[in-house]
Design a protein around this motif. Structure first.
Motif, PDB file in Angstrom:
ATOM      1  N   LYS A 156      15.336 -20.201  -1.790  1.00  0.00           N
ATOM      2  CA  LYS A 156      16.428 -21.171  -1.935  1.00  0.00           C
ATOM      3  C   LYS A 156      16.716 -21.447  -3.403  1.00  0.00           C
ATOM      4  O   LYS A 156      17.847 -21.764  -3.771  1.00  0.00           O
ATOM      5  N   ILE A 157      15.668 -21.361  -4.234  1.00  0.00           N
ATOM      6  CA  ILE A 157      15.804 -21.509  -5.678  1.00  0.00           C
ATOM      7  C   ILE A 157      14.965 -20.414  -6.335  1.00  0.00           C
ATOM      8  O   ILE A 157      14.103 -19.795  -5.690  1.00  0.00           O
ATOM      9  N   LEU A 158      15.195 -20.192  -7.622  1.00  0.00           N
ATOM     10  CA  LEU A 158      14.463 -19.135  -8.319  1.00  0.00           C
ATOM     11  C   LEU A 158      12.961 -19.354  -8.311  1.00  0.00           C
ATOM     12  O   LEU A 158      12.200 -18.392  -8.223  1.00  0.00           O
ATOM     13  N   ASP A 159      12.520 -20.604  -8.379  1.00  0.00           N
ATOM     14  CA  ASP A 159      11.083 -20.854  -8.352  1.00  0.00           C
ATOM     15  C   ASP A 159      10.445 -20.373  -7.053  1.00  0.00           C
ATOM     16  O   ASP A 159       9.320 -19.885  -7.060  1.00  0.00           O
ATOM     17  N   ASP A 160      11.157 -20.492  -5.928  1.00  0.00           N
ATOM     18  CA  ASP A 160      10.636 -19.967  -4.654  1.00  0.00           C
ATOM     19  C   ASP A 160      10.438 -18.458  -4.732  1.00  0.00           C
ATOM     20  O   ASP A 160       9.397 -17.931  -4.327  1.00  0.00           O
ATOM     21  N   ALA A 161      11.442 -17.759  -5.229  1.00  0.00           N
ATOM     22  CA  ALA A 161      11.352 -16.304  -5.345  1.00  0.00           C
ATOM     23  C   ALA A 161      10.267 -15.900  -6.348  1.00  0.00           C
ATOM     24  O   ALA A 161       9.565 -14.910  -6.141  1.00  0.00           O
ATOM     25  N   TYR A 162      10.111 -16.689  -7.401  1.00  0.00           N
ATOM     26  CA  TYR A 162       9.064 -16.410  -8.390  1.00  0.00           C
ATOM     27  C   TYR A 162       7.673 -16.554  -7.769  1.00  0.00           C
ATOM     28  O   TYR A 162       6.804 -15.704  -7.964  1.00  0.00           O
ATOM     29  N   ILE A 163       7.470 -17.615  -7.015  1.00  0.00           N
ATOM     30  CA  ILE A 163       6.169 -17.834  -6.373  1.00  0.00           C
ATOM     31  C   ILE A 163       5.849 -16.688  -5.421  1.00  0.00           C
ATOM     32  O   ILE A 163       4.721 -16.176  -5.390  1.00  0.00           O
ATOM     33  N   THR A 164       6.823 -16.252  -4.648  1.00  0.00           N
ATOM     34  CA  THR A 164       6.594 -15.131  -3.738  1.00  0.00           C
ATOM     35  C   THR A 164       6.276 -13.866  -4.521  1.00  0.00           C
ATOM     36  O   THR A 164       5.365 -13.112  -4.151  1.00  0.00           O
ATOM     37  N   THR A 165       6.982 -13.631  -5.611  1.00  0.00           N
ATOM     38  CA  THR A 165       6.707 -12.459  -6.447  1.00  0.00           C
ATOM     39  C   THR A 165       5.268 -12.496  -6.960  1.00  0.00           C
ATOM     40  O   THR A 165       4.552 -11.489  -6.894  1.00  0.00           O
ATOM     41  N   THR A 166       4.841 -13.642  -7.458  1.00  0.00           N
ATOM     42  CA  THR A 166       3.475 -13.745  -7.981  1.00  0.00           C
ATOM     43  C   THR A 166       2.444 -13.590  -6.868  1.00  0.00           C
ATOM     44  O   THR A 166       1.391 -12.989  -7.081  1.00  0.00           O
ATOM     45  N   GLN A 167       2.740 -14.114  -5.692  1.00  0.00           N
ATOM     46  CA  GLN A 167       1.795 -14.001  -4.576  1.00  0.00           C
ATOM     47  C   GLN A 167       1.663 -12.560  -4.111  1.00  0.00           C
ATOM     48  O   GLN A 167       0.560 -12.083  -3.831  1.00  0.00           O
ATOM     49  N   ILE A 168       2.781 -11.853  -4.032  1.00  0.00           N
ATOM     50  CA  ILE A 168       2.719 -10.433  -3.654  1.00  0.00           C
ATOM     51  C   ILE A 168       1.866  -9.666  -4.661  1.00  0.00           C
ATOM     52  O   ILE A 168       0.977  -8.899  -4.282  1.00  0.00           O
ATOM     53  N   GLU A 169       2.129  -9.866  -5.951  1.00  0.00           N
ATOM     54  CA  GLU A 169       1.376  -9.141  -6.974  1.00  0.00           C
ATOM     55  C   GLU A 169      -0.104  -9.513  -6.934  1.00  0.00           C
ATOM     56  O   GLU A 169      -0.977  -8.636  -7.041  1.00  0.00           O
ATOM     57  N   HIS A 170      -0.406 -10.797  -6.766  1.00  0.00           N
ATOM     58  CA  HIS A 170      -1.805 -11.236  -6.683  1.00  0.00           C
ATOM     59  C   HIS A 170      -2.506 -10.577  -5.488  1.00  0.00           C
ATOM     60  O   HIS A 170      -3.613 -10.042  -5.622  1.00  0.00           O
ATOM     61  N   SER A 171      -1.867 -10.593  -4.335  1.00  0.00           N
ATOM     62  CA  SER A 171      -2.471  -9.993  -3.142  1.00  0.00           C
ATOM     63  C   SER A 171      -2.652  -8.491  -3.303  1.00  0.00           C
ATOM     64  O   SER A 171      -3.664  -7.931  -2.851  1.00  0.00           O
ATOM     65  N   CYS A 172      -1.696  -7.828  -3.936  1.00  0.00           N
ATOM     66  CA  CYS A 172      -1.827  -6.388  -4.177  1.00  0.00           C
ATOM     67  C   CYS A 172      -2.960  -6.096  -5.149  1.00  0.00           C
ATOM     68  O   CYS A 172      -3.694  -5.120  -4.979  1.00  0.00           O
ATOM     69  N   LYS A 173      -3.120  -6.935  -6.160  1.00  0.00           N
ATOM     70  CA  LYS A 173      -4.206  -6.757  -7.128  1.00  0.00           C
ATOM     71  C   LYS A 173      -5.562  -6.953  -6.447  1.00  0.00           C
ATOM     72  O   LYS A 173      -6.481  -6.141  -6.637  1.00  0.00           O
ATOM     73  N   ILE A 174      -5.689  -8.017  -5.669  1.00  0.00           N
ATOM     74  CA  ILE A 174      -6.954  -8.269  -4.969  1.00  0.00           C
ATOM     75  C   ILE A 174      -7.267  -7.121  -4.018  1.00  0.00           C
ATOM     76  O   ILE A 174      -8.407  -6.642  -3.957  1.00  0.00           O
ATOM     77  N   LYS A 175      -6.275  -6.652  -3.282  1.00  0.00           N
ATOM     78  CA  LYS A 175      -6.495  -5.547  -2.341  1.00  0.00           C
ATOM     79  C   LYS A 175      -6.925  -4.290  -3.096  1.00  0.00           C
ATOM     80  O   LYS A 175      -7.834  -3.577  -2.659  1.00  0.00           O
ATOM     81  N   TYR A 176      -6.291  -4.012  -4.222  1.00  0.00           N
ATOM     82  CA  TYR A 176      -6.660  -2.840  -5.024  1.00  0.00           C
ATOM     83  C   TYR A 176      -8.105  -2.949  -5.490  1.00  0.00           C
ATOM     84  O   TYR A 176      -8.899  -2.012  -5.338  1.00  0.00           O
ATOM     85  N   LEU A 177      -8.484  -4.089  -6.049  1.00  0.00           N
ATOM     86  CA  LEU A 177      -9.853  -4.276  -6.543  1.00  0.00           C
ATOM     87  C   LEU A 177     -10.874  -4.220  -5.411  1.00  0.00           C
ATOM     88  O   LEU A 177     -11.944  -3.633  -5.544  1.00  0.00           O
ATOM     89  N   TYR A 178     -10.532  -4.823  -4.287  1.00  0.00           N
ATOM     90  CA  TYR A 178     -11.404  -4.823  -3.114  1.00  0.00           C
ATOM     91  C   TYR A 178     -11.618  -3.383  -2.602  1.00  0.00           C
ATOM     92  O   TYR A 178     -12.753  -2.967  -2.358  1.00  0.00           O
ATOM     93  N   ASP A 179     -10.514  -2.643  -2.486  1.00  0.00           N
ATOM     94  CA  ASP A 179     -10.620  -1.254  -2.008  1.00  0.00           C
ATOM     95  C   ASP A 179     -11.434  -0.390  -2.974  1.00  0.00           C
ATOM     96  O   ASP A 179     -12.219   0.470  -2.543  1.00  0.00           O
ATOM     97  N   MET A 180     -11.282  -0.624  -4.282  1.00  0.00           N
ATOM     98  CA  MET A 180     -12.037   0.143  -5.274  1.00  0.00           C
ATOM     99  C   MET A 180     -13.531  -0.208  -5.204  1.00  0.00           C
ATOM    100  O   MET A 180     -14.385   0.662  -5.329  1.00  0.00           O
ATOM    101  N   ALA A 181     -13.843  -1.466  -4.971  1.00  0.00           N
ATOM    102  CA  ALA A 181     -15.239  -1.902  -4.904  1.00  0.00           C
ATOM    103  C   ALA A 181     -15.934  -1.336  -3.663  1.00  0.00           C
ATOM    104  O   ALA A 181     -17.145  -1.130  -3.688  1.00  0.00           O
ATOM    105  N   LYS A 182     -15.179  -1.093  -2.611  1.00  0.00           N
ATOM    106  CA  LYS A 182     -15.767  -0.558  -1.383  1.00  0.00           C
ATOM    107  C   LYS A 182     -16.139   0.919  -1.517  1.00  0.00           C
ATOM    108  O   LYS A 182     -16.949   1.413  -0.741  1.00  0.00           O
TER     109      LYS A 182
END
Length: 183
Positions: A156-182
């Motif tokens: 609805k506002i740019l801050d909403d889209a920004y938060i979603t962007t950061t959450q996607i990137e954070h989740s992708c980073k965690i998944k990448y690190l988790y998969d590498m550690a396994k």
């Protein structure tokens, strides 16, 4: 309005979610959208680096607007979004290349809670196929990853889209690190 686009553009670059000249930002105002110009460095957005174009139909200003204006237009026409961010988030791009499925399921608790899953869609840059696939995904989800290209997030506002962007990137980073550690 360009000041809000500038503020978010600086945050995207500062937090490594885009390189300066990649990605684009728009805001819907009635039947128009204000969008960053093609090649605009997102950490240097000024009033002269945004352009107002029609949401419903292509117009003469499209030629200087972002190459992804066709995607933004389709999202605005087919969702309730009033703000869109397209970022070239490095971990999201990496996950799209590593993942052979049509979605990515976060392994972190925040990602599971806020995103549930992240669709991974296909389509070439600035094409009708990408526009349709992105609008379809954002009709159901807060954000999506385009295979080998980056994220689109709406709100609805740019801050909403920004938060979603950061959450996607954070989740992708965690998944990448988790998969590498396994391994």
């Amino acid at each position: 309005m360009w000041q809000e686009i500038s503020r978010i553009g600086k945050k995207l670059v500062e937090h490594g979610l885009v390189e300066s000249h990649f990605g684009n930002i728009s805001v819907r105002v009635g039947n128009k959208m204000i969008i960053t110009r093609s090649g605009c460095p997102l950490d240097e957005v000024t009033e002269g680096n945004v352009v107002e174009i029609d949401v419903d139909n292509p117009c003469s200003m499209d030629i200087i607007a972002s190459s992804e204006s066709i995607v933004h237009r389709e999202i605005y026409k087919n969702t309730s979004a009033l703000a869109i961010i397209h970022a070239h988030c490095p971990y999201a791009v990496t996950q799209s290349l590593l993942n052979d499925k049509n979605s990515l399921v976060p392994v972190d608790s925040e990602g599971k809670y806020f995103l549930d899953e992240i669709p991974v869609i296909k389509g070439d840059i600035g094409t009708e196929k990408l526009a349709y696939n992105t609008a379809d995904a954002l009709g159901k989800y807060k954000g999506t990853i385009v295979y080998s290209h980056g994220t689109f997030a709406a709100g609805k506002i740019l801050d909403d889209a920004y938060i979603t962007t950061t959450q996607i990137e954070h989740s992708c980073k965690i998944k990448y690190l988790y998969d590498m550690a396994k391994k």
